[in-house]
Design a protein around this motif. Sequence first.
Motif, PDB file in Angstrom:
ATOM      1  N   ILE A 133       0.849  -1.199   0.000  1.00 55.75           N
ATOM      2  CA  ILE A 133       0.000   0.000   0.000  1.00 55.75           C
ATOM      3  C   ILE A 133       0.885   1.251   0.000  1.00 55.75           C
ATOM      4  N   GLN A 134       1.975   1.173   0.803  1.00 55.75           N
ATOM      5  CA  GLN A 134       2.889   2.322   0.875  1.00 55.75           C
ATOM      6  C   GLN A 134       3.464   2.616  -0.534  1.00 55.75           C
ATOM      7  N   LYS A 135       3.867   1.558  -1.210  1.00 54.52           N
ATOM      8  CA  LYS A 135       4.406   1.725  -2.588  1.00 54.52           C
ATOM      9  C   LYS A 135       3.357   2.349  -3.483  1.00 54.52           C
ATOM     10  N   ILE A 136       2.055   1.832  -3.356  1.00 54.45           N
ATOM     11  CA  ILE A 136       0.967   2.343  -4.193  1.00 54.45           C
ATOM     12  C   ILE A 136       0.796   3.834  -3.933  1.00 54.45           C
ATOM     13  N   ARG A 137       0.790   4.143  -2.591  1.00 52.16           N
ATOM     14  CA  ARG A 137       0.563   5.562  -2.254  1.00 52.16           C
ATOM     15  C   ARG A 137       1.657   6.452  -2.845  1.00 52.16           C
ATOM     16  N   THR A 138       2.931   6.017  -2.667  1.00 51.75           N
ATOM     17  CA  THR A 138       4.055   6.784  -3.212  1.00 51.75           C
ATOM     18  C   THR A 138       3.894   6.949  -4.731  1.00 51.75           C
ATOM     19  N   GLY A 139       3.559   5.815  -5.385  1.00 49.59           N
ATOM     20  CA  GLY A 139       3.366   5.829  -6.838  1.00 49.59           C
ATOM     21  C   GLY A 139       2.237   6.762  -7.229  1.00 49.59           C
ATOM     22  N   GLN A 140       1.163   6.721  -6.459  1.00 45.77           N
ATOM     23  CA  GLN A 140      -0.015   7.522  -6.769  1.00 45.77           C
ATOM     24  C   GLN A 140       0.295   9.003  -6.643  1.00 45.77           C
ATOM     25  N   GLU A 141       1.092   9.330  -5.539  1.00 47.32           N
ATOM     26  CA  GLU A 141       1.444  10.744  -5.340  1.00 47.32           C
ATOM     27  C   GLU A 141       2.265  11.246  -6.544  1.00 47.32           C
ATOM     28  N   GLU A 142       3.186  10.366  -6.918  1.00 46.77           N
ATOM     29  CA  GLU A 142       4.026  10.714  -8.075  1.00 46.77           C
ATOM     30  C   GLU A 142       3.180  10.866  -9.328  1.00 46.77           C
ATOM     31  N   ALA A 143       2.202   9.917  -9.447  1.00 41.39           N
ATOM     32  CA  ALA A 143       1.312   9.969 -10.615  1.00 41.39           C
ATOM     33  C   ALA A 143       0.510  11.239 -10.628  1.00 41.39           C
ATOM     34  N   MET A 144       0.061  11.653  -9.403  1.00 45.66           N
ATOM     35  CA  MET A 144      -0.758  12.853  -9.326  1.00 45.66           C
ATOM     36  C   MET A 144       0.068  14.095  -9.699  1.00 45.66           C
ATOM     37  N   LEU A 167       2.693   9.543 -21.922  1.00 44.30           N
ATOM     38  CA  LEU A 167       3.199   8.274 -22.441  1.00 44.30           C
ATOM     39  C   LEU A 167       4.469   7.839 -21.732  1.00 44.30           C
ATOM     40  N   THR A 168       5.343   8.856 -21.460  1.00 45.02           N
ATOM     41  CA  THR A 168       6.647   8.501 -20.905  1.00 45.02           C
ATOM     42  C   THR A 168       6.606   8.340 -19.391  1.00 45.02           C
ATOM     43  N   ARG A 169       5.813   9.149 -18.698  1.00 47.57           N
ATOM     44  CA  ARG A 169       5.840   9.114 -17.232  1.00 47.57           C
ATOM     45  C   ARG A 169       4.610   8.422 -16.626  1.00 47.57           C
ATOM     46  N   LEU A 173       3.958   4.737 -14.739  1.00 46.37           N
ATOM     47  CA  LEU A 173       3.624   4.840 -13.318  1.00 46.37           C
ATOM     48  C   LEU A 173       2.326   4.055 -13.012  1.00 46.37           C
ATOM     49  N   TYR A 174       1.318   4.385 -13.885  1.00 47.30           N
ATOM     50  CA  TYR A 174       0.029   3.678 -13.674  1.00 47.30           C
ATOM     51  C   TYR A 174       0.162   2.176 -13.776  1.00 47.30           C
ATOM     52  N   LYS A 175       0.963   1.792 -14.724  1.00 49.49           N
ATOM     53  CA  LYS A 175       1.148   0.354 -14.908  1.00 49.49           C
ATOM     54  C   LYS A 175       1.727  -0.291 -13.648  1.00 49.49           C
ATOM     55  N   THR A 176       2.764   0.430 -13.061  1.00 43.73           N
ATOM     56  CA  THR A 176       3.382  -0.061 -11.831  1.00 43.73           C
ATOM     57  C   THR A 176       2.330  -0.148 -10.730  1.00 43.73           C
ATOM     58  N   ILE A 177       1.537   1.000 -10.608  1.00 39.87           N
ATOM     59  CA  ILE A 177       0.509   1.038  -9.551  1.00 39.87           C
ATOM     60  C   ILE A 177      -0.514  -0.097  -9.778  1.00 39.87           C
TER      61      ILE A 177
END
Lengths: 535, 124
Positions: A133-144, A167-169, A173-177
């Motif tokens: 969840i922590q990874k998701i949150r970090t990823g999501q913040e970055e995505a946002m 496309l590049t970022r 990111l979404y894929k990782t999340i």
Amino acid sequence: MRLEHTDPLAAFLLRSPLGALVRGVAHLRASVRSKLLGAFLLVTLMFLLMGAFSVQTIRRMSQHTDALDAAHQRVAWSYQLQHSLAMQMHLTGMALLVRDEATLANILRENNRFNDTLARIEQAAPDAERQIIQKIRTGQEEAMTVVADIANLVRDGRVDAALSLQLTREDPLYKTIDEQVGLIVEKENERMVAQRASVEAANRRSLLAMGTLGLASILLALTGGFVISWAFIVPVQRAHAFLSDVAAGHFGGTVRVPNRDEFGALAARLNETSRELARLDAEQKQAAESLRSLNLKLEQASRAKSAFLANMSHELRTPMNAILGFTEMILDELYGEMPPDIKEPLTDIQVNGKHLLRLINDVLDLSKIEAGRMELVLSEYSIRDVVETVRASLRSLATEKGLDFVTEVGDDLPEAHGDSKRITQCLLNLAGNALKFTRRGRVTLGVERQADTLRYRVADTGMGISPEHVEAIFAEFQQVDATTTREFVGTGLGLSITKKFVELHGGRIWVESELGRGSTFYFTIPIHVGSESKA
Amino acid sequence: MSDKTILNVEDNEFNRKIVRQLLAKTTYRLREAVDGEAGMASARESPPDLILMDIQLPKISGLEATRQLRSDPRTAAVPIIVITSFALSGDEQKARDAGATAYLAKPYSPRELLAKIREIVPEA
């Protein structure tokens, strides 16, 4: 109900260790009431326990259901997370195409929903999931942040730059999340499956435990019932068998019971009774034995007495036969003519000889009656003949004394049945006495029928008997007083013998008398005397 | 002259004498026996016309002798007068059962005895 019968199953069980338990309960030093109460309490306790266990099980099952619901919820959330992420990606793509603020705002809203859902999942999540969840949150913040950049580029009209950034970022990111969220979905699904399996196992266990406990309760109730009832049935059966023995006349046995309760006390009392009965029985047997031997001795004595009587009779009558026989033959002038002056003394010898013979007969009769050897010789007889015999026998005596001798015999008298010789003897005694004790007047001999009975009556106008003498007059060797004995010779046996003969006939004798005015003797005899009369 | 014979079985001399003297003036001829055995022997040897049988006799009782004489064809028809000095009831019945023709209790009147003898075996 046949108490002595024990059914085979019970008999088998009593031989098993259960029997030892039965004896153990019987052996308990407690009252029957306490034992019964104990047994009921034990069973009740068992059912209470079962009830408590049931409640516990229901509560646990309810908890399991709650947990399962929660797991479902989390699975739903995780799907929602996936959906929310997909919506963000979709909205971002749409923002690049339609380029309006509303779509951008929708992305933010979707982001908020995503974060809310993530926060819910995070609650009560295991550590492994928290890291994801922590990874998701970090990823999501970055995505946002990237989404914010894309939004700015779109507002500035730099769509290409925005597309390139997306496309590049953003896309990677979404894929990782998305991968991470997929993990969460997978884990939550696993958890739910595990939860369901655990609930099912727990339910199975509960059911098994409930069944076992129920079965145990029933077994305990049955065992308790068996033990407690047989702890009481066994002594009752033994007491019953024991009492059957006693009833059959076998005294002195003992009843053994393991009970130390009221039944034990009862058995002890039965044993006391048995001992007492045996003692009494032995005493009674001994008494019967001594009575038997006494009876035997009495019988021997009676036989000896009878033999003695027979011998005495013979010994006394043989010389009497010679005395009276020779006297009669002399008086009958068998030896030739008799000088006149010899006739009077010879007649005196004859009269006294006959008197002696009467005395002998009276004494022998009385002895026979006393020895119980007097038997009546029963036959049909005419009452009129009996009275006539008495009248004929005593007529000369009455004439000699100048007395009227009257007989009064009813016309309605039937043939009677009895010992006419003895009845004649009774009347001879009574009428003879009446003539003897009367100086002037008359003697009346009467007989009348009263239903099934004949009443004989001998009345005189003699001296009478005083009331104090009336009582004793039928006793042996009694005459009114000593002076009468001198004047009127007699043994005093006649009345006594008369009374006994009357009683042998089943009759009754009595006298009514007044001093100076005379006496009337009465006796009754059944018209028909049966053959069972015996002295 | 009658030849009617009477056998008197009696152990007491005085009582034999009574019968002897009672019959002396009659035409009856008298034989005597002093016990049951002798009485039976005499009766069998030459059956008399009448037997006077005392009950209480030495050797064989009068009742037994009566029974045996009754079962003997030579003496079965001879009348027997049983004389008893027992006074126990049932004696007469016992005498009748044994086969007595008549029964007389002691002490008897000689006059009556003679009458009874004449009744059963009249003088010729």
